[in-house]
Design a protein around this motif. Sequence first.
Motif, mmCIF file in Angstrom:
data_model
loop_
_atom_site.group_PDB
_atom_site.id
_atom_site.type_symbol
_atom_site.label_atom_id
_atom_site.label_comp_id
_atom_site.label_asym_id
_atom_site.label_seq_id
_atom_site.Cartn_x
_atom_site.Cartn_y
_atom_site.Cartn_z
ATOM 1 N N ALA A 4 0.825 -1.206 0.000
ATOM 2 C CA ALA A 4 0.000 0.000 0.000
ATOM 3 C C ALA A 4 0.858 1.254 0.000
ATOM 4 N N VAL A 5 0.502 2.196 -0.869
ATOM 5 C CA VAL A 5 1.195 3.481 -0.957
ATOM 6 C C VAL A 5 0.142 4.578 -1.030
ATOM 7 N N ALA A 6 0.275 5.609 -0.185
ATOM 8 C CA ALA A 6 -0.619 6.764 -0.203
ATOM 9 C C ALA A 6 0.111 7.952 -0.811
ATOM 10 N N LEU A 7 -0.495 8.553 -1.823
ATOM 11 C CA LEU A 7 0.070 9.728 -2.476
ATOM 12 C C LEU A 7 -0.985 10.822 -2.575
ATOM 13 N N PRO A 8 -0.569 12.093 -2.448
ATOM 14 C CA PRO A 8 -1.505 13.160 -2.804
ATOM 15 C C PRO A 8 -1.903 13.005 -4.266
ATOM 16 N N LEU A 9 -3.159 13.231 -4.557
ATOM 17 C CA LEU A 9 -3.625 13.092 -5.932
ATOM 18 C C LEU A 9 -2.902 14.061 -6.860
ATOM 19 N N SER A 10 -2.558 15.227 -6.344
ATOM 20 C CA SER A 10 -1.808 16.196 -7.153
ATOM 21 C C SER A 10 -0.445 15.649 -7.551
ATOM 22 N N GLU A 11 0.189 14.907 -6.645
ATOM 23 C CA GLU A 11 1.492 14.320 -6.954
ATOM 24 C C GLU A 11 1.347 13.206 -7.989
ATOM 25 N N GLN A 12 0.298 12.406 -7.858
ATOM 26 C CA GLN A 12 0.057 11.352 -8.842
ATOM 27 C C GLN A 12 -0.192 11.938 -10.225
ATOM 28 N N LEU A 13 -0.825 13.104 -10.300
ATOM 29 C CA LEU A 13 -1.065 13.736 -11.592
ATOM 30 C C LEU A 13 0.229 14.213 -12.235
ATOM 31 N N GLY A 14 1.162 14.714 -11.421
ATOM 32 C CA GLY A 14 2.391 15.268 -11.972
ATOM 33 C C GLY A 14 3.547 14.307 -12.044
ATOM 34 N N GLN A 15 3.558 13.311 -11.153
ATOM 35 C CA GLN A 15 4.670 12.350 -11.084
ATOM 36 C C GLN A 15 4.091 10.966 -10.829
ATOM 37 N N PRO A 16 3.365 10.441 -11.796
ATOM 38 C CA PRO A 16 2.525 9.262 -11.524
ATOM 39 C C PRO A 16 3.286 7.970 -11.299
ATOM 40 N N LEU A 17 2.800 7.209 -10.314
ATOM 41 C CA LEU A 17 3.166 5.805 -10.212
ATOM 42 C C LEU A 17 2.347 5.030 -11.237
ATOM 43 N N PRO A 18 2.868 3.913 -11.754
ATOM 44 C CA PRO A 18 2.058 3.093 -12.662
ATOM 45 C C PRO A 18 0.783 2.627 -11.958
ATOM 46 N N ILE A 19 -0.317 2.623 -12.684
ATOM 47 C CA ILE A 19 -1.592 2.228 -12.080
ATOM 48 C C ILE A 19 -2.021 0.826 -12.495
ATOM 49 N N ASP A 20 -1.403 0.266 -13.503
ATOM 50 C CA ASP A 20 -1.774 -1.090 -13.913
ATOM 51 C C ASP A 20 -1.415 -2.094 -12.820
ATOM 52 N N GLY A 21 -2.302 -3.023 -12.576
ATOM 53 C CA GLY A 21 -2.040 -4.069 -11.600
ATOM 54 C C GLY A 21 -2.217 -3.641 -10.160
ATOM 55 N N ARG A 22 -2.745 -2.436 -9.930
ATOM 56 C CA ARG A 22 -2.987 -1.949 -8.586
ATOM 57 C C ARG A 22 -4.483 -1.736 -8.367
ATOM 58 N N THR A 23 -4.934 -1.996 -7.169
ATOM 59 C CA THR A 23 -6.226 -1.502 -6.738
ATOM 60 C C THR A 23 -6.033 -0.038 -6.356
ATOM 61 N N ILE A 24 -6.972 0.818 -6.754
ATOM 62 C CA ILE A 24 -6.842 2.245 -6.500
ATOM 63 C C ILE A 24 -8.059 2.724 -5.724
ATOM 64 N N PHE A 25 -7.801 3.370 -4.601
ATOM 65 C CA PHE A 25 -8.858 4.014 -3.826
ATOM 66 C C PHE A 25 -8.699 5.526 -4.009
ATOM 67 N N VAL A 26 -9.676 6.157 -4.635
ATOM 68 C CA VAL A 26 -9.695 7.614 -4.777
ATOM 69 C C VAL A 26 -10.655 8.152 -3.717
ATOM 70 N N THR A 27 -10.137 8.957 -2.806
ATOM 71 C CA THR A 27 -10.933 9.451 -1.693
ATOM 72 C C THR A 27 -11.164 10.949 -1.823
ATOM 73 N N SER A 28 -12.418 11.351 -1.733
ATOM 74 C CA SER A 28 -12.780 12.764 -1.763
ATOM 75 C C SER A 28 -14.118 12.910 -1.078
ATOM 76 N N GLN A 29 -14.160 13.658 0.049
ATOM 77 C CA GLN A 29 -15.414 13.736 0.781
ATOM 78 C C GLN A 29 -16.508 14.366 -0.078
ATOM 79 N N SER A 30 -16.162 15.344 -0.910
ATOM 80 C CA SER A 30 -17.156 15.962 -1.788
ATOM 81 C C SER A 30 -17.343 15.186 -3.082
ATOM 82 N N GLY A 31 -16.301 14.471 -3.487
ATOM 83 C CA GLY A 31 -16.330 13.781 -4.774
ATOM 84 C C GLY A 31 -16.225 14.712 -5.957
#
Length: 338
Positions: free
Chosen positions: A75-102
């Motif tokens: 498990a790795v937690a990243l700010p979504l802004s960091e993932q947008l600019g310096q992305p980790l590969p997303i293939d083969g990962r489960t991804i939880f996107v959290t946003s109280q407002s959505g």
Amino acid sequence: MTTERTRPAGLAAIDREMARQHADALASYEAAAPMAEKAAASLEKTGRLLLLGMGGSHAVNRAVEPLYRALGIDAVALPLSEQLGQPLPIDGRTIFVTSQSGESAEVLRWFEETGGTQETFGLTLEAASFLASTAPSLVGSGGTELAFAATRSLTVTFALHLAILAALGEDPAAALAVLRAPEDHYITAALAALENVATVVTSGRRLQGVAEALALGLTELSRRPCFSLEGGQLRHGPMEMLGPEIGLVLFRGLDETAGLVTAMAVSAVETGAPVILFDASGQAPVAGAVTIRFAPATGLAAIFAMLPIAQRLMIAFADARVENAGTPVRSTKITRSE
């Protein structure tokens, strides 16, 4: 004759959110079970988890990161802004996107740029949000949080994670017991210890995510540059800042890192810094620190116990320093721009 001060509207709104957070968390845990099973099945398939969020949502992700790792999930937690600019590969990962407002700007852009994946799940408080309509989502009970600083939204989102962890085989009994019968503690001594500080630093080890959530709320409400450093990072140089004008709030749970938090508390007391220790370790208090003691607990049970009391301290600290605490002057509840 004394005139009673009117509670600032922003803090009154936070009070209303906090008053219902335990009931909403319990309802969220129950309602999330079917989707939690699907999220757990994805994690069992991939064995890898990327937790994405901003602000308080990222702090929640940081707090649960070690809980998933303890189950053997990468498990790795990243700010979504960091993932947008310096992305980790997303293939083969489960991804939880959290946003109280959505509806945060980064959430919209991430889905626009990636399209999401088959293993992407949302965690949100708003069933009608972009996130909930775009990805299979665990939706917290009680609707969108209206007050500025995150309080109820944190507790409810932790409850959604509790549902996933339970689906993975973790026993939720201790955490649920805390939600059903929360501990109450006085914060008078802690608040007095911080009366003359210029700012507050928060820190933990396995509970570092909770420390980060508190620092964010302190900054938002008091408009002081409060910040958080993981215990090891605090030890490596930044201790130079400690002294009577810098308050330090530490979190110690019943886990293998408790001794390191104890050592930091002892060292910090020696600098003259006011030290507040939120303690669910079952260990002895630290001389010179103001200790708020909880029943021994770890994981989400410790988080659910400590968080509301830490929130009360956060609110009182801000109320003593800002006339209209809780009413943002430079921000909005839903951040729609990057």
